[in-house]
Design an enzyme around this catalytic site. Sequence first.
Site: not given
Length: 160
Positions: A51-53, A56
């Site tokens: 989810v962070c990838t 961002m």
Amino acid sequence: MDLSLRKVMVSVGDVAPNFTLMANDRNMVTLSDSIGNKVVLAFYPAAFTGVCTTEMCTFTDSMSKFDGMEVEVFGISVDSIFSNNEFANNNSIGFPLLSDVNREATNSYGVGISFVMPGYVASQRSVFIIDEDGRIGYAWVAENPGIEPNYQEIIDYCKK
């Protein structure tokens, strides 16, 4: 997810807590240097996670929507500058990723959470927009780290 680590979170209308953190390119970034512009602070739990990838990369893909606006975007995690730099390079992230290893910003914004390992404190996925006067104009904190922000809502707020 244990939210008991969260101190009092900042709110819309509060003066944005200042910080100085190192970016993935090893430059120091001080929030107060950006006063006069809108500043998007996108806290994320951990580089290289799914989810962070996505988050961002979505912010990077949205950078053109900020054209003509005086908006600066910073990603913030408790990852090291080395991890953030590799993460930025592997994903062509188009804005600085700030390393908050001492949890200075995470704690001052009240978004620390227990994450994955016992005793490990990360930044909860959250977005704060600092207005030109240095006050928080927009605040969003995910109920859990798997939820992404409403990117269009962030862009629309920055257009104001």
